[in-house]
Write an enzyme that holds these catalytic residues in place. Structure first.
Site, PDB file in Angstrom:
ATOM      1  N   LYS A  54       0.979  -1.104   0.150  1.00  0.00           N
ATOM      2  CA  LYS A  54       0.023  -0.119  -0.203  1.00  0.00           C
ATOM      3  C   LYS A  54       0.960   1.134   0.026  1.00  0.00           C
ATOM      4  CE  LYS A  54      -3.923  -2.267   1.983  1.00  0.00           C
ATOM      5  NZ  LYS A  54      -4.641  -2.775   3.309  1.00  0.00           N
ATOM      6  N   GLN A  98      -5.224  -1.338   9.468  1.00  0.00           N
ATOM      7  CA  GLN A  98      -5.063  -2.901   8.894  1.00  0.00           C
ATOM      8  C   GLN A  98      -5.516  -3.821   9.675  1.00  0.00           C
ATOM      9  OE1 GLN A  98      -3.546  -3.495   5.677  1.00  0.00           O
ATOM     10  NE2 GLN A  98      -4.543  -5.673   6.006  1.00  0.00           N
ATOM     11  N   ASP A 121     -11.544   2.692   3.644  1.00  0.00           N
ATOM     12  CA  ASP A 121     -11.936   1.298   3.617  1.00  0.00           C
ATOM     13  C   ASP A 121     -13.374   1.192   3.485  1.00  0.00           C
ATOM     14  OD1 ASP A 121     -10.109  -0.728   3.512  1.00  0.00           O
ATOM     15  OD2 ASP A 121      -9.469  -0.592   5.542  1.00  0.00           O
TER      16      ASP A 121
END
Ligand code: NDP
Length: 294
Positions: A54, A98, A121
Site C-alpha cells: 500500500k 490494517q 476502507d
C-alpha cells in the site's frame, strides 16, 4: 466453452495510472496532495506485506504516505488516540487501520473512531448506512473493484441474477448492495444456505467471498455466467510448496463461464487500486474540489 480471463492486474495498472494523473492535476491546480495514513499493529506477516504494498503504491501514484507501526501490546485507548490525531491532521485524507487487530482490541471501536470522511476502507457504520440508503459515502475497496470489473465486462447489469456467496461486512454485504444498485436480482448465500449448488446454478453473476478453497464447484456455474472469485486461500501441495487458490474451482468453472477472474491476479490487485482512488475521492471531498475526470 472456455472463459475469458478477467485480468485484474492489467485493469488495476490502468486504474493506478488514472489515479496518478488525477493526483498530478490536483497538485498543479490546487496544490493538493492526497495523503493516506496506514496503521499496522503487530507483526502479522500477511499484514506487513499488504502495508508495504500500500505504501509503495501510494508513493508511486504521487500521493503522501504516512505509515504508523505499533507494537502488538498497544492499548485500544492508545490506538484510538492515534486515530483521533490522524482525523485532525489536514495532510491525511484517508485512514486505514490494517485488520486483523490483536484480540485485546475491539476492532469495531477502532473503526468507529475513524472519521467517516477519511474512512477509505468504507467500513465505518455511517458509510455502510450511506451505501445501503443510496447516499454518497466511501465504498469498501474490494467490492468496488469487483463491480468495476463487472461493469467493464457487462455494461448494463439490470435484471441479471447475481449470487454472492459470503455475507461479511467487508465483502459480501457491500457487494450485494452494489449489485442491487445496478438493478440485479441479488441472492446472498452463506454457511446456512440450503442447496448452495442450486442457488449458484441459476446465477448470471457469481461472486465467491467465502475463504474456503474451491468451495464453488465448476459444474455449479451456468453456461455463460460471469464469475468473480474474491477468495485468497493458501494451500499446501504434495511437494510441500504452498500456492494460492480462490473460492472457485477455477479450471472446471472456466469451462462453463463466459468470463472469470483468476487467483492470484484477479480481484486482489484491484483492491489496492481502489484504495488509492478512494483516497483521491476523500481528499477532493474534504477540500471541496471537484474530482478530476480522466
Ligand atoms: P469472512 O470469514 O468474514 O466471511 C466468510 C463468509 O463465507 C461468511 O459469511 C460465511 O457464512 C460464508 N461461508 C463460510 N463457509 C461457507 C460454506 N461452506 N458455504 C457457504 N458460505 C460459507 O471472510 P471475508 O468476507 O473477509 O473474506 C472472504 C474471502 O475473501 C477470504 O478468502 C479472504 O481472504 C478474501 N478476501 C480477499 C480480498 C481481496 O482483496 N481479494 C479482500 C478481502 C477478503 P456465515 O456468515 O454463515 O458464517
Amino acid at each position: 466453452m472456455t472463459a475469458d480471463v478477467i485480468d485484474g492486474k492489467a485493469f488495476s495498472e490502468s486504474l493506478k495510472q488514472d489515479v496518478a494523473k488525477q493526483v498530478a492535476i490536483l497538485k498543479e491546480k490546487y496544490n493538493l496532495i492526497p495523503g493516506l495514513a496506514v496503521v499496522l499493529v503487530g507483526e502479522n506477516p500477511a499484514s506487513q506485506i499488504y502495508v508495504r504494498n500500500k505504501n509503495k503504491s501510494t508513493l508511486a501514484a504521487g500521493m503522501k504516505s504516512f505509515e504508523h507501526r505499533l507494537t502488538p501490546d498497544v492499548s485500544e485507548a492508545e490506538l484510538v488516540g492515534l486515530v483521533h490525531k490522524l482525523n485532525d491532521d489536514p495532510a491525511v485524507h484517508g485512514i486505514l487501520v490494517q485488520l486483523p487487530l490483536p484480540k485485546h482490541i475491539n476492532e469495531a471501536a477502532v473503526i468507529d473512531a475513524i472519521s467517516p470522511a477519511k474512512d477509505v476502507d468504507g467500513f465505518h457504520v455511517i458509510n455502510s448506512g450511506l451505501l445501503a440508503t443510496g447516499g454518497k459515502g466511501m465504498v469498501p475497496c474490494t467490492p468496488l473493484g469487483c463491480i468495476m470489473m463487472l461493469k467493464n465486462r457487462l455494461g448494463n447489469m439490470s435484471g441479471l441474477d447475481a449470487v454472492v456467496v459470503g455475507r461479511s461486512n467487508i465483502v459480501g454485504k457491500p457487494m450485494a448492495q452494489l449489485l442491487l444498485n445496478e438493478n440485479c436480482t441479488v441472492t446472498i448465500a452463506h454457511s446456512r444456505t440450503r442447496n448452495l449448488s442450486g442457488v449458484v446454478k441459476r446465477a448470471d453473476i457469481v461472486i465467491a467471498a467465502v475463504g474456503v478453497p474451491e468451495l464453488v464447484k465448476g459444474d455449479w456455474i451456468k453456461d455463460g455466467a460471469i464469475v468473480i472469485d474474491v477468495g485468497i486461500n493458501r494451500i499446501e501441495e504434495e511437494d510441500g510448496k504452498t500456492k494460492l487458490v480462490g473460492d472457485v474451482e477455477y479450471a472446471a468453472a472456466a469451462r462453463h463461464a463466459a468470463a472469470i477472474t483468476p487467483v492470484p491476479g484477479g480481484v486482489g490487485p484491484m483492491t489496492i487500486a481502489l484504495l488509492l482512488k478512494n483516497t483521491v475521492t476523500a481528499a477532493c471531498r474534504q477540500t471541496n474540489v471537484a474530482e478530476p475526470e480522466i
